[in-house]
Write an enzyme that holds these catalytic residues in place. Structure first.
Site, PDB file in Angstrom:
ATOM      1  CB  CYS A   2      -0.812   0.149   1.246  1.00 13.92           C
ATOM      2  SG  CYS A   2      -2.031  -1.346   1.362  1.00 13.92           S
ATOM      3  NE  ARG A  27       4.479   1.831  -0.723  1.00 13.51           N
ATOM      4  CZ  ARG A  27       5.693   1.543   0.056  1.00 13.51           C
ATOM      5  NH1 ARG A  27       6.846   1.728  -0.320  1.00 13.51           N
ATOM      6  NH2 ARG A  27       5.569   1.020   1.379  1.00 13.51           N
ATOM      7  CD1 TRP A  77      -0.927  -6.000  -3.862  1.00 18.15           C
ATOM      8  CD2 TRP A  77      -0.621  -6.733  -1.564  1.00 18.15           C
ATOM      9  NE1 TRP A  77      -0.528  -7.435  -3.787  1.00 18.15           N
ATOM     10  CE2 TRP A  77      -0.389  -7.912  -2.276  1.00 18.15           C
ATOM     11  CE3 TRP A  77      -0.570  -6.908  -0.295  1.00 18.15           C
ATOM     12  CZ2 TRP A  77      -0.087  -9.266  -1.977  1.00 18.15           C
ATOM     13  CZ3 TRP A  77      -0.363  -8.169   0.324  1.00 18.15           C
ATOM     14  CH2 TRP A  77      -0.057  -9.199  -0.532  1.00 18.15           C
ATOM     15  CG  ASN A 103       2.326   0.523   3.943  1.00 15.34           C
ATOM     16  OD1 ASN A 103       3.583   0.834   3.905  1.00 15.34           O
ATOM     17  ND2 ASN A 103       2.052  -0.817   3.953  1.00 15.34           N
ATOM     18  N   GLY A 104       0.337  -1.425   6.486  1.00 16.67           N
ATOM     19  CA  GLY A 104       1.036  -2.338   7.204  1.00 16.67           C
ATOM     20  C   GLY A 104      -0.192  -3.382   7.651  1.00 16.67           C
ATOM     21  CD  GLU A 487      13.949 -13.939 -12.007  1.00 12.31           C
ATOM     22  OE1 GLU A 487      13.677 -14.117 -10.852  1.00 12.31           O
ATOM     23  OE2 GLU A 487      13.596 -12.786 -12.368  1.00 12.31           O
ATOM     24  CE  LYS A 491      10.323 -11.370 -13.384  1.00 12.16           C
ATOM     25  NZ  LYS A 491      11.313 -11.479 -12.497  1.00 12.16           N
ATOM     26  CD  GLU A 494       7.081 -11.766 -11.200  1.00 15.78           C
ATOM     27  OE1 GLU A 494       8.056 -11.844 -11.895  1.00 15.78           O
ATOM     28  OE2 GLU A 494       6.868 -10.845  -9.918  1.00 15.78           O
ATOM     29  CG  HIS A 510      14.678 -38.044  -9.121  1.00 18.09           C
ATOM     30  ND1 HIS A 510      14.971 -39.388  -8.809  1.00 18.09           N
ATOM     31  CD2 HIS A 510      15.834 -37.326  -9.816  1.00 18.09           C
ATOM     32  CE1 HIS A 510      16.257 -39.532  -8.989  1.00 18.09           C
ATOM     33  NE2 HIS A 510      16.813 -38.209  -9.614  1.00 18.09           N
ATOM     34  CE  LYS A 609       9.930  -2.833  -9.334  1.00 18.47           C
ATOM     35  NZ  LYS A 609      10.133  -4.071  -9.618  1.00 18.47           N
TER      36      LYS A 609
HETATM   37  C1  F6R Z   1       9.568 -10.639  -9.184  1.00 15.94           C
HETATM   38  C2  F6R Z   1       9.758  -9.878  -8.018  1.00 15.94           C
HETATM   39  C3  F6R Z   1       9.446 -10.098  -6.486  1.00 15.94           C
HETATM   40  C4  F6R Z   1      10.561  -9.572  -5.858  1.00 15.94           C
HETATM   41  C5  F6R Z   1      10.113 -10.068  -4.388  1.00 15.94           C
HETATM   42  C6  F6R Z   1      11.340  -9.281  -3.374  1.00 15.94           C
HETATM   43  O1  F6R Z   1       9.487  -9.936 -10.339  1.00 15.94           O
HETATM   44  O2  F6R Z   1       9.748  -8.505  -8.326  1.00 15.94           O
HETATM   45  O3  F6R Z   1       9.414 -11.602  -6.675  1.00 15.94           O
HETATM   46  O4  F6R Z   1      11.836 -10.108  -6.102  1.00 15.94           O
HETATM   47  O5  F6R Z   1       8.906  -9.467  -3.954  1.00 15.94           O
HETATM   48  O6  F6R Z   1      11.426  -8.080  -3.287  1.00 15.94           O
HETATM   49  P1  F6R Z   1      12.543  -7.148  -3.160  1.00 15.94           P
HETATM   50  O7  F6R Z   1      13.451  -7.425  -4.046  1.00 15.94           O
HETATM   51  O8  F6R Z   1      12.301  -5.718  -3.286  1.00 15.94           O
HETATM   52  O9  F6R Z   1      13.006  -7.498  -1.734  1.00 15.94           O
END
Ligand code: F6R
Length: 614
Positions: A2, A27, A77, A103-104, A487, A491, A494, A510, A609
């Site tokens: 948030c 956020r 969020w 926020n929290g 990774e 991607k 997501e 396995h 994010k």
């Molecule tokens: C994926 C992504 C998330 C962040 C994760 C940790 O694209 O961005 O998986 O990597 O939420 O966030 P940070 O790196 O900000 O600690």
């Protein structure tokens, strides 16, 4: 997560709140709302969905509301209660005079709610936040002093919070406080701003105070008073923000994610510029505050991170163990913080985080700090909470990343790990110099190789078109590129919502092999080196089960065409450095699949994010 904003002053309040919220959309973006004073009352407007819906709602009365003199705003969020208009912030007490944004997470909200319900409070939403609005209002009834009400209420709250509180009868005043969630106060001429993050205020002022945990600030247009939790007065520490006002533009790309993928060659160049002055010269990492002796004494490194940053950490483990022979454990922060970990003063703990605000990683590094470990933070936000907690700060300088799916910050984290590993190895003096020089040479030419991949992206686009209807995807790799498989799969998940999983290729037989048939694409990361032949055999095993085979490879072997239905070719690269290169086509593949499917690439559903809740 948030985002919260607040403003008290003479400028058009609604414009400042909405503009601020737009800068905090990373956020969260499932609903939003504002509350401003209007005709001696506090009026609240909320809308489900993107910020534009709130803008549309306010449009007819925008001019009138803009004449207000104080207000607060929120972009959500959802944690407690689904993302709808009722659960959107701001929240208010029974009479609607006291309004808050938060926020929290309020961990004891159930107990508080029961207590407040018994006192006659009527709850409208399913949120934890509403309890705080009622609780502060309750205390305000007792003390008739807003800061005292906030101070008393927060003593009863367990959990994390950044709070902005306004009251209809306390004109032109915002009371703010925080615990384990970021909050910054901007100081202007006869005005004050408050926000979860710098981008929301930087276009108005560079003078700011970072609120510390449990501090309470009372803001009016002309004054800022700062108190500790017992309301003892404090002297605010005013800082000049090292930021330029920025207008974030897609620079002609359809999405920020695509633009950020294309920025990666420059991101790599930027990081290398200061630190790698010549391939025969030692790496310069003045940011590492451990002495040479302390570095030589290190007996263990623990890396804590989440999501994409965790994958960067996995590559980091591989490279540090290869070059420095120091054992490295990598663990998701959320697991690390709930078990007994063995750390001491000879353990280096590395926190990796693009945002520097991830709640679990903050807790993890704070726990280790309490055990006397040196804390090194690798982050893209040198002004973040983690950066402030760090003993050594390694900023990755990837520039603002707008797309929720991390791309350039991941590549920047990878490069930082390489530099750190080489730096430690050079100080240890055990690794042969030629090996290190070779890696440096390879790092220096990597940006050009990434550019070559970007220049031939049509092939990846064609691959995306071919497989965009698949409901599942498997990525396989071994060794240093296992993290790349994870990774790449993350991607895709997501931003396209396709069920994609990364496996160490040897693990396929396995269990996961049971899933393979002609509907399932298996993408093999087949980079030249130690495990090339092994992955080739594992790919044969998958092919024998009729899986659709895709290769991501730097090999020129013509025979691959018999095994693979589609080949994504990348320039030749040393195996040890290959993760920095091999992730780029996978980012593009995920991007183009999501784009074909018409998904909201930059703001995928359910994500944010900056993950500031546990
Ligand atoms: C994926 C992504 C998330 C962040 C994760 C940790 O694209 O961005 O998986 O990597 O939420 O966030 P940070 O790196 O900000 O600690």
């Amino acid at each position: 997560m948030c985002g919260i904003v607040g403003y008290v002053g003479e400028k058009p309040v609604v414009d400042i709140l909405l503009e601020g919220l737009s800068k905090l959309e990373y956020r969260g973006y499932d609903s939003s709302g504002i509350a401003v004073n209007c005709d001696d009352k506090i009026e609240t407007y909320k809308a489900k969905g993107k910020l534009q819906n709130l803008r549309n709602l306010i449009e007819p009365i925008h001019g009138k509301l803009n004449k207000s003199s104080y207000g607060i705003g929120h972009i959500r969020w959802a944690t407690h209660g689904s993302p709808n208009e009722i659960n959107a912030h701001p929240h208010s007490c029974n009479c609607g005079k006291l309004v808050i944004v938060h926020n929290g997470i309020i961990e004891n909200f159930k107990q508080l709610k029961e207590m407040l319900t018994n006192c006659g409070c009527e709850f409208r939403s399913q949120t934890d936040t509403e309890t705080v609005a009622h609780l502060i209002a309750h205390k305000f009834g007792e003390y008739n002093d807003l800061k005292k009400a906030v101070s008393e209420a927060t003593k009863q709250i367990e959990g994390t919070y950044a709070l902005c509180v306004i009251h209809q009868d306390v004109k032109d005043t915002i009371v703010v406080t925080k615990r384990n969630a970021p909050l910054i106060i901007g100081i202007g001429e006869n005005e004050h701003y408050v926000a979860s993050d710098v981008p929301a205020i930087i276009q108005y002022t560079k003078k700011a105070v970072y609120l510390e945990d449990n501090q309470i600030a009372v803001l009016t247009p002309s004054t800022m008073e700062l108190f500790d939790k017992n309301l003892n007065k404090l002297e605010p520490k005013v800082e000049i923000l090292p930021w330029e006002s920025m207008s974030l533009s897609k620079m002609g790309f359809k999405h920020f994610m695509l633009k950020e993928i294309h920025e990666q060659p420059d991101v790599v160049r930027n990081i290398l510029t200061d630190k790698l002055t010549g391939c025969d010269e030692p790496i310069q990492l003045n940011e590492v505050k451990l002495t040479k002796d302390e570095l030589k004494k290190l007996n263990r490194i623990q890396v804590v991170a989440c999501g994409t940053s965790l994958h960067a950490a996995m590559v980091g483990k591989y490279i540090i163990e290869s070059l420095c022979s120091i054992p490295v454990d990598v663990e998701p922060s959320s697991e690390y913080i709930y078990r007994k970990t063995v750390t001491d003063e000879n353990t280096l703990v590395i926190g990796v985080s693009q945002s520097g605000e991830t709640a679990d990683t903050i807790t993890a590094i704070r726990q280790s700090k309490a055990r006397n470990s040196h804390i090194l933070v690798i982050t893209n936000r040198p002004d973040s909470t983690m950066a402030r907690d760090a003993d050594s700060l390694l900023p990755v300088n990837a520039g603002i990343e707008v797309s929720v799916a991390a791309t350039k910050s991941y590549v920047a984290q990878l490069v930082s790990f390489y530099l750190l590993a080489i730096y430690i190895a050079e100080i240890q003096g055990k690794m042969d110099k030629d090996t290190l020089t070779n890696i440096k040479n390879e790092l220096v030419i990597l940006p050009q190789k990434i550019e070559m991949i970007l220049a031939h992206k049509e092939n990846i686009q064609a691959c995306a078109r071919m497989y965009s209807n698949s409901r599942n995807f498997i990525y396989i790799a071994r060794g240093i590129n296992y993290a790349t498989a994870l990774e790449g799969a993350l991607k895709l998940k997501e931003i396209s919502y396709i069920n994609a999983t990364g496996y160490p290729a040897g693990e396929l037989k396995h269990g996961p092999i049971a899933m393979l048939d002609e509907t399932l694409p298996v993408l093999s990361i087949l980079m030249s080196g130690m495990v090339y032949d092994k992955i080739l055999s594992n790919s044969e095993e998958a092919k024998a089960r009729n899986a659709k085979m895709i290769a991501l490879t730097d090999s020129d072997d013509e025979n691959l065409k018999e095994l693979f239905d589609f080949i994504i070719k990348v320039p030749k690269v040393q195996e040890l450095v290959s993760p920095i290169l091999s992730i780029v086509p996978l980012q593009l593949l995920a991007y183009y699949i999501a784009e074909f499917l018409g998904k909201d690439v930059d703001q995928p559903r359910n994500l944010a994010k900056s993950v500031t809740v546990e």
